[in-house]
Every structure is written in structure tokens, then in C-alpha cells.
Motif scaffolding. Structure first.
Motif, PDB file in Angstrom:
ATOM      1  N   GLU A  41     -50.873  82.237  40.427  1.00 39.02           N
ATOM      2  CA  GLU A  41     -52.129  82.985  39.500  1.00 39.02           C
ATOM      3  C   GLU A  41     -53.273  82.287  39.929  1.00 39.02           C
ATOM      4  O   GLU A  41     -54.294  82.953  40.150  1.00 39.02           O
ATOM      5  N   LYS A  97     -50.660  76.771  38.415  1.00 40.45           N
ATOM      6  CA  LYS A  97     -49.637  78.037  38.741  1.00 40.45           C
ATOM      7  C   LYS A  97     -50.001  78.460  39.968  1.00 40.45           C
ATOM      8  O   LYS A  97     -51.040  79.392  40.085  1.00 40.45           O
ATOM      9  N   THR A 122     -44.886  75.482  25.992  1.00 40.39           N
ATOM     10  CA  THR A 122     -45.861  74.613  26.176  1.00 40.39           C
ATOM     11  C   THR A 122     -46.354  74.571  27.690  1.00 40.39           C
ATOM     12  O   THR A 122     -47.234  74.069  28.015  1.00 40.39           O
ATOM     13  N   HIS A 123     -45.811  75.491  28.465  1.00 41.24           N
ATOM     14  CA  HIS A 123     -46.344  75.693  29.823  1.00 41.24           C
ATOM     15  C   HIS A 123     -47.276  76.877  30.030  1.00 41.24           C
ATOM     16  O   HIS A 123     -47.689  77.017  31.099  1.00 41.24           O
ATOM     17  N   GLY A 124     -47.740  77.586  29.024  1.00 42.23           N
ATOM     18  CA  GLY A 124     -48.513  78.642  28.839  1.00 42.23           C
ATOM     19  C   GLY A 124     -47.893  79.888  29.384  1.00 42.23           C
ATOM     20  O   GLY A 124     -48.420  80.783  30.206  1.00 42.23           O
ATOM     21  N   GLU A 125     -46.544  79.882  29.402  1.00 41.64           N
ATOM     22  CA  GLU A 125     -45.872  81.054  29.624  1.00 41.64           C
ATOM     23  C   GLU A 125     -45.670  82.115  28.501  1.00 41.64           C
ATOM     24  O   GLU A 125     -44.952  81.566  27.466  1.00 41.64           O
ATOM     25  N   TYR A 150     -48.793  71.060  27.553  1.00 45.13           N
ATOM     26  CA  TYR A 150     -49.830  70.889  28.798  1.00 45.13           C
ATOM     27  C   TYR A 150     -51.249  71.582  28.449  1.00 45.13           C
ATOM     28  O   TYR A 150     -51.097  72.859  27.730  1.00 45.13           O
ATOM     29  N   GLU A 151     -52.331  70.897  28.733  1.00 41.73           N
ATOM     30  CA  GLU A 151     -53.362  71.557  28.695  1.00 41.73           C
ATOM     31  C   GLU A 151     -53.683  72.307  29.788  1.00 41.73           C
ATOM     32  O   GLU A 151     -54.639  73.151  29.595  1.00 41.73           O
ATOM     33  N   LYS A 156     -49.079  87.058  31.998  1.00 44.08           N
ATOM     34  CA  LYS A 156     -49.613  85.958  32.925  1.00 44.08           C
ATOM     35  C   LYS A 156     -51.191  85.660  32.573  1.00 44.08           C
ATOM     36  O   LYS A 156     -51.742  86.404  32.005  1.00 44.08           O
ATOM     37  N   GLY A 157     -51.419  84.625  32.926  1.00 46.47           N
ATOM     38  CA  GLY A 157     -52.772  84.122  32.996  1.00 46.47           C
ATOM     39  C   GLY A 157     -53.287  82.905  32.296  1.00 46.47           C
ATOM     40  O   GLY A 157     -54.314  82.355  32.630  1.00 46.47           O
ATOM     41  N   LEU A 158     -52.226  82.417  31.363  1.00 48.96           N
ATOM     42  CA  LEU A 158     -52.481  81.101  30.801  1.00 48.96           C
ATOM     43  C   LEU A 158     -52.138  80.147  31.543  1.00 48.96           C
ATOM     44  O   LEU A 158     -51.502  80.013  32.288  1.00 48.96           O
ATOM     45  N   ALA A 159     -53.047  78.984  31.015  1.00 47.87           N
ATOM     46  CA  ALA A 159     -52.913  77.914  31.980  1.00 47.87           C
ATOM     47  C   ALA A 159     -52.451  76.609  31.130  1.00 47.87           C
ATOM     48  O   ALA A 159     -52.022  75.500  31.772  1.00 47.87           O
ATOM     49  N   GLY A 160     -52.560  76.622  29.800  1.00 51.64           N
ATOM     50  CA  GLY A 160     -52.028  75.717  29.078  1.00 51.64           C
ATOM     51  C   GLY A 160     -51.310  76.117  27.806  1.00 51.64           C
ATOM     52  O   GLY A 160     -50.863  77.318  27.696  1.00 51.64           O
ATOM     53  N   ALA A 161     -50.689  74.997  27.130  1.00 49.36           N
ATOM     54  CA  ALA A 161     -49.764  75.474  26.035  1.00 49.36           C
ATOM     55  C   ALA A 161     -50.448  76.267  25.022  1.00 49.36           C
ATOM     56  O   ALA A 161     -51.649  76.386  24.736  1.00 49.36           O
TER      57      ALA A 161
END
Lengths: 378, 355
Positions: free
Chosen positions: B345, B342, A242-245, B337-338, A261-266
Motif C-alpha cells: 500500500e 505495508k 491492532t495492525h490497521g487491518e 501499532y501506531e 485497505k489504507g490504515l497504517a495504525g491500530a
């Protein structure tokens, strides 16, 4: 519309109810939605291929309808009422020959036969998060959810599950470990099933052994894992939380191989390409990202204006990427043909020169076509 | 003779002490030769010496004596400043001389100018985004179906500054109520707030007697934003401030929220305040976004005539930076989380901003 849908290789369902098609080669995204009568209760929950040739996409919405979209024609061809919103959202959609399987959150798993209105109903327990079909044995499905352990059902004998997982032993404080199966995957060429949980665990079960507890358990991160996908290469699994990992885990030892890497959302939807080492991910940050599994780099990133719920990759992705290569190859072949034309036209001198160039791999002289041919040879 | 020599040698040593004359150090033996008007002599000597013995790759940093080095550096700076002024004057003259034909003035590069274009920047005519915003969690507020009611609380056992900030925020935001947090869990507070008709829960987190975080949770089922708070100035610490704010509903200004994420956050702030501002009160709350920092200011304005306006700053001021935006009410462990900040990055480029 038809032209647009025929070139799309990735299909996504969004929270606004719009079906989006993305063509990576043309770097374009298209919205396919019925008129402008959008509403939030048409939010897409599940998507599946309607047939093995991947010419139809089945889209399940929150209001209980399953729509069929034809990729050749570019329009929605059929709408079926498969339940009502009171039973919860769709958690799984699958197709066997001549029938469609749907599962909702309340645990009602229905098999809808083509042509007849009768359905086979199975109650798989409350609080289902996911229902997944075994791609090799299509009459078997696995279900799991919150406080609902993994169960594998055979639809020909729907009264009892053929495999029901047992919870792991009590932890070091002697407390019961809670169960929350978020996503399920069937490992190809074997009977094993891998699940990811909301308590950041990845577990592998083997129904062929008498052990009902997980064969392997691995942990990743501190946040609930929401999506899982198995790549073409054996022995690994890609999970997202859910943290975009996004992480690639090794299923032999249960270690984290690497992170994307790169995602910012869930992460809401994750799918690996059936043959190429690519993984497509979509989530709440409104982006579709395609990563390469070999060097963990971001290959494509597309902004799609709504939050995305599910993603479907077509195997046509292979053709599109190889189309580029084949394009190069074709160009080279075309040049080779041209060279042959030149050869027939020109004197023997040219041919010897070329042969000499082919024999030595020395510095290139002459027409550009020769250079390219040399590259191909290499 | 002796006395003369003595005096000359004394004066020489004094000049050496004066530090400005480097060349003195180079040629000390010439000093006792000169007798009268030693100042002039110095200068001529200096000039001849400078032409003769100054090495071309000389730099100020090579002088070992700190005082002399410092004075040489100051001289160098002075010269540079003079040159710069001359250049400016010359350019201005040329520009004036050219008149209309002068080339346009060059715009200096700033970080805002050089900002990398964000592909999520919202186009006002975009239908999909309009539909998304028209049916999201704030639609009830923006369709005038609900009125905002804010509950302000803190982390457990707050100390002075935080308590005063809460009180002042309650005067700034209409329909705001401050409650003491008795160590209650937020997940239990939220259903009670919903049942009592609150639309917002604002929790100010405190660390070592200073407020440093803000959790803003839109209540029925709305997004939760977590901010880092810095640079808090309470009313007492404001210079030239006006009298305390009145009960009138203030106007709201939201500046520079351009991307999709910025839009969501902007709407989050907008929904804190009731719809119809009372212009009689002449009060305005500003949320200004610049380089991903959101500056909150509260002013009272008065129009002196058509073109001039006077403003007084009332109320607290603080700076916010978004840390995460979570879909659903506060659930940091299991919520989705929307957007999560980070650092490694997202902060790799100085010219990329997300709000």
C-alpha cells in the motif's frame, strides 16, 4: 461555533481531550475544546449520543468526567463526575430514557438517574474492556473483558446476568482457550450478540438458545481485534485489529468477505452508518477514513492531528450525501421549471420539438436544459 | 600480375578484417580494382557507397557480426557525445552573450523535488501538535526531568560483527551499557530495566553473523520502534577515519524529519543523547533522513577558520529503515501499532515518503 457544529456529521474523540467534528461535504474538521486548558487526563475514552435525535454528544474522559456537548449550540453544556480514575477508564457509556449508564474497567457499572443522586450499582467483574447497550431493548447491556466472558445484564434485575457465556472447549492441545472480549455488537432484529476478541476470534452468541457456547466462531489475522461494527445490511460484521487491518466478515459461514485497505495504525474506533453502506474508522495513525462497504474503496480521508479514540457517526450523514444528490435533483428540477417557463413563453414548435426529443432518445438538439431533463428521465 | 593480385587480395581481406568498413562488405568487388593509396580509395569509396546504399531504417543492432556491431555502436556513441558537447557549448555561448537577460537555469527534476506533499507535515506553529508533543511519552526527557540511560543488547548468541557494533555504539552514545542477552525474553527484561532507571532499550538483531535489525524501546511506557539495519561499517572498515571517540557528549543533528511520524522518530533519536552537548569534544552524531532511509554518521569536526570546517568520520555508520512504530513497550503480539510499514500500500509510488 454553533454553525460549525451543526454541519458536522462525524464526531471523534482524541487522546489530547479534544472533541473533533468533521463535515465531509464541506471537507472541514473542527476542534471543539474548552478554552485552551487541555490536559492528558481529559483524554476521551467513550462517546455516545445523548438522545435519539442526536443533538447531544456525551463524552467520557479518563479523569472520570462525562461532558455533554450540544451540537446545536456548539458548546459543552454539562459536566458530571461519574467516577474517579482509580477505578480505571470508562469502557462504556449509554443512555436510556432519563438515565445514563457508565461502566469502568474495574467492573463497576453504574446507572445514574436524572435529577437524583442515587445510583444503581452492579459489579460485572474485573478487567472489563467493553460495555455495550442493546439498541432495541435499551435496558439490556452486555459486558466483556480480559478473562471476563460475555455477560448480558438486564438493568431492571441487576443482581444476576440474564446470559453468561461459557468458554469454548479445550483446544487440540487440551489447553484452556484464554478469554479476552474486546468489543461487542448486538445484531439487529434478533437476540444474537457478536464479539471480537484479543485472540483474533469473532464469535456469535445466541442467548435465546440453551447453548451458552458460541454459535459461530471465525478467525481473522494474527493480531488482536480491537473494534467491531455491524453495518446496515444483515449478515456481515466489520472488524479492525491492532495492525490497521479492517475486514468484513460474513456471519453466515464465518468467512472473510474482503479487506479495507489504507490504515497504517491500530484501529481504535469503528462505526458503520445506520443506513448507508459506509464505515468510518479512526485510529492511532491520526486519520479518519470513510470506506464504502460495497466496493471496499476509500471515500474520504481526513488528517486530524491527534491520535483518535472513538468515532460517532450521525445519521445526518445520509442527509449530507443525499443533499448532494438532492442538490443535483434540485438543480435539474430548477432547470425543468425554467424549461416550463420557457415553454409557456415560447411557441408550440418548441414543445413539439421537446416531445419529439422525449419520444425518441436520439441525439440531443436545442437547449441544454433538455439534455439534463433527458438524463433525469433515464 | 599474380603476385600483385595476391597482394591486393590479401590487403583487401585484411581490410575486411579491420571491421570498420561496412561498405567494404557491401561492395567487395570494387576492392581489387584499386591499386595504390588504398586508404584514400577506401574513404572515397566508402563515402560514395554510404551515400548510395545505406538504407534509411538501418540500425546498429542489425549487424550480425559482434565485433563490427560493437565498433559501429562505439562510433555512434562518439558522434552523439560530440553533438551533445557542441550543443552545450552553443548554449553556454548564447547564455554568456545574453548576459543578464538570459533565462534562469532550469532546475533538474529529482525525486526529492517531485515528492508528493504529505498532509501530515508538521507546521511549526501548530498548537495541537505542540500540545501533543509537549505531553507525550518523551515529555519527561524534553522537560529535563530525566537523563538518558541506554541498555544495548543483541539477539541471542551474537557473532563478531554484531558484538563489535554494540561495543562501538556504546562509545558513541553516552551512558550506554552493553549486556549479553542470555536468551532472556524482552518482556521480562523491560520491567527490570525500568526498575534500574534505564530510559532506553536497544536490541540489535542479528542474522547470519550480520546485524540486520534494531528495536528501540523507550522505557517507562514509551513507543517501540523497529528498524531494518543495513550497510553497517565498523570502525576498522572506515577509510581516513580519526582516532577513537572521546567521552564527551556529542551534538546531535536530525535532518529532514518533517511529517508527524518523522517528528516522533526524530524525538526518539534525540532522547537517546543527554541534553547538553560538550562542544569541547567537537563530536557530532547525525541522523539524516532521506527518502525514508535514516543514515547514521558520527564525525569529529574542527573549524579551520570562520568559513572552513574539516571533518573526520569516526565511529560506526549504518542505515536504518523504519518498519513499525508501536505504542507502549515492546509487545509485538498484543501491542497497538501506531504505524506499520505495508509494502504494497505504501510503496506503490516512487515519490511518496512517510518520514
Amino acid at each position: 461555533m454553533a454553525a460549525k457544529s451543526q454541519i458536522c456529521s462525524i464526531w471523534l474523540g482524541s487522546e489530547t481531550g479534544i472533541l473533533k467534528g468533521v463535515s465531509l461535504t464541506k471537507k472541514q474538521a473542527f476542534n471543539f475544546c474548552e478554552m485552551s486548558c487541555l490536559s492528558r487526563d481529559q483524554e476521551v475514552c467513550v462517546m455516545a449520543w445523548g438522545d435519539p435525535q442526536e443533538s447531544e454528544v456525551l463524552v467520557g474522559s479518563v479523569n472520570g468526567t462525562v461532558k455533554t456537548f450540544s451540537t446545536d449550540k456548539g458548546i459543552f453544556t454539562e459536566t458530571r463526575e461519574c467516577g474517579d480514575p482509580s477505578q480505571g477508564r470508562f469502557t462504556g457509556l449509554a443512555v436510556t430514557d432519563s438515565s445514563m449508564i457508565t461502566c469502568v474497567e474495574s467492573g463497576l457499572l453504574k446507572v445514574w438517574k436524572e435529577g437524583s443522586t442515587e445510583t444503581v450499582e452492579v459489579n460485572v467483574g474485573n478487567g472489563i474492556c467493553r460495555m455495550q447497550q442493546n439498541p432495541s431493548q435499551r435496558h439490556r447491556v452486555a459486558t466483556g473483558g480480559k478473562e471476563n466472558p460475555l455477560k448480558v445484564w438486564d438493568l431492571e434485575r441487576p443482581d444476576k446476568p440474564i446470559f453468561s457465556a461459557k468458554n469454548v472447549a479445550h483446544d487440540w492441545l487440551d489447553m484452556r482457550v484464554p478469554v479476552w472480549v474486546r468489543d461487542i455488537g448486538f445484531i439487529p432484529d434478533s437476540d444474537k450478540i457478536v464479539t471480537c476478541t484479543g485472540h483474533h476470534q469473532v464469535r456469535v452468541y445466541d442467548p435465546s438458545t440453551p447453548q451458552r457456547r458460541p454459535v459461530l466462531e471465525a478467525q481473522f489475522g494474527e493480531y488482536p481485534l480491537t473494534a467491531l461494527s455491524l453495518p446496515a445490511s444483515q449478515g456481515t460484521v466489520v472488524v479492525g485489529n491492532t495492525h490497521g487491518e479492517l475486514a468484513i466478515l460474513d456471519l453466515r459461514k464465518g468467512l472473510v468477505r474482503g479487506c479495507l485497505k489504507g490504515l497504517a495504525g491500530a484501529v481504535r474506533g469503528l462505526q458503520c452508518h445506520p443506513s448507508l453502506p459506509l464505515v468510518a474508522s479512526c485510529g492511532l495513525d491520526r486519520f479518519l477514513r470513510v470506506h464504502s462497504l460495497e466496493d471496499h474503496s476509500l471515500q474520504h480521508k481526513v488528517y486530524l492531528k491527534s491520535r483518535l479514540n472513538c468515532v460517532l457517526l450521525s445519521s445526518r450523514e445520509l442527509e449530507s450525501s443525499s443533499a448532494d444528490d438532492s442538490g443535483d435533483v434540485e438543480e435539474v428540477k430548477a432547470e425543468e421549471e425554467e424549461d416550463e417557463v420557457w415553454d409557456t413563453m415560447e411557441t408550440v414548435m418548441e414543445k413539439t420539438k421537446k416531445r419529439a426529443a422525449q419520444k425518441n432518445e436520439a441525439t440531443v438538439t436545442g437547449v441544454d436544459g433538455k439534455k439534463k431533463r433527458k438524463l433525469v428521465k433515464k | 600480375m599474380d603476385s600483385n593480385e595476391a597482394t591486393t587480395s590479401e590487403s583487401v581481406s585484411k581490410k575486411k578484417g579491420k571491421t570498420k568498413k561496412l561498405k567494404r562488405k557491401v561492395k567487395p568487388d570494387e576492392a581489387p580494382v584499386q591499386e595504390m593509396d588504398q586508404a584514400e580509395g577506401e574513404e572515397t569509396e566508402k563515402k560514395s557507397v554510404s551515400e548510395a546504399c545505406l538504407p534509411p531504417t538501418f540500425s546498429v543492432s542489425e549487424i550480425k557480426n559482434k565485433q563490427r556491431r560493437h565498433s559501429m555502436f562505439l562510433k555512434l556513441k562518439e558522434e552523439k557525445r560530440k553533438q551533445k558537447l557542441e550543443l552545450k557549448k552553443k548554449k553556454k555561448k548564447e547564455r554568456k552573450a545574453l548576459g543578464d537577460k538570459a533565462p534562469p537555469k532550469e532546475v533538474p527534476k529529482t525525486i526529492e523535488n517531485q515528492r508528493i506533499y504529505d498532509e501530515t507535515t508538521v507546521n511549526p506553529e501548530d498548537e495541537e501538535v505542540a500540545f501533543d508533543e509537549g505531553t507525550d511519552e518523551f515529555s519527561a526527557y524534553f522537560n529535563r526531568l530525566t537523563n538518558p540511560k541506554v541498555l544495548i543488547t543483541t539477539s541471542d548468541r551474537p557473532r563478531g560483527r554484531t558484538v563489535r557494533l554494540c561495543e562501538q555504539l556504546a562509545t558513541v552514545i553516552p551512558h550506554a551499557h552493553v549486556y549479553y542477552r542470555r536468551g532472556l525474553a524482552l518482556k521480562r527484561v523491560i520491567p527490570q530495566c525500568v526498575s534500574r532507571g534505564f530510559t532506553y532499550l536497544m536490541v540489535i538483531n542479528e542474522d547470519r553473523k550480520v546485524p540486520n535489525g534494531l528495536v528501540l524501546c523507550h522505557l517507562p511506557d514509551g513507543p517501540t520502534a523497529h528498524f531494518k539495519v543495513s550497510n553497517v561499517r565498523l570502525r576498522k572498515e572506515m577509510k581516513r577515519r580519526g582516532k577513537d571517540p572521546t567521552e564527551h557528549v556529542p551534538e546531535v543533528i536530525l535532518n529532514n524529519f518533517t511529517t508527524r511520524l518523522g517528528h516522533s522518530i526524530g524525538r526518539l533519536f534525540a532522547a537517546l543523547f543527554p541534553h547538553d552537548p560538550q562542544f569541547v569534544g567537537r563530536q557530532v552524531a547525525t541522523f539524516h533522513n532521506q527518502r525514508d532511509f535514516i543514515f547514521f554518521r558520527f564525525h569529529r569536526y574542527i573549524f579551520k577558520n570562520e568559513k572552513k570546517v574539516g571533518i573526520q568520520e569516526l565511529g560506526p555508520r549504518f542505515t536504518l529503515k523504519l518498519r513499525s512504530l508501536q505504542k507502549g513497550t515492546f509487545d509485538s503480539k498484543f501491542g497497538e501499532y501506531e504505524w506499520v510499514h505495508k509494502r504494497h500500500e505504501m510503496d506503490s509510488s516512487r515519490r511518496k515518503f512517510h518520514l
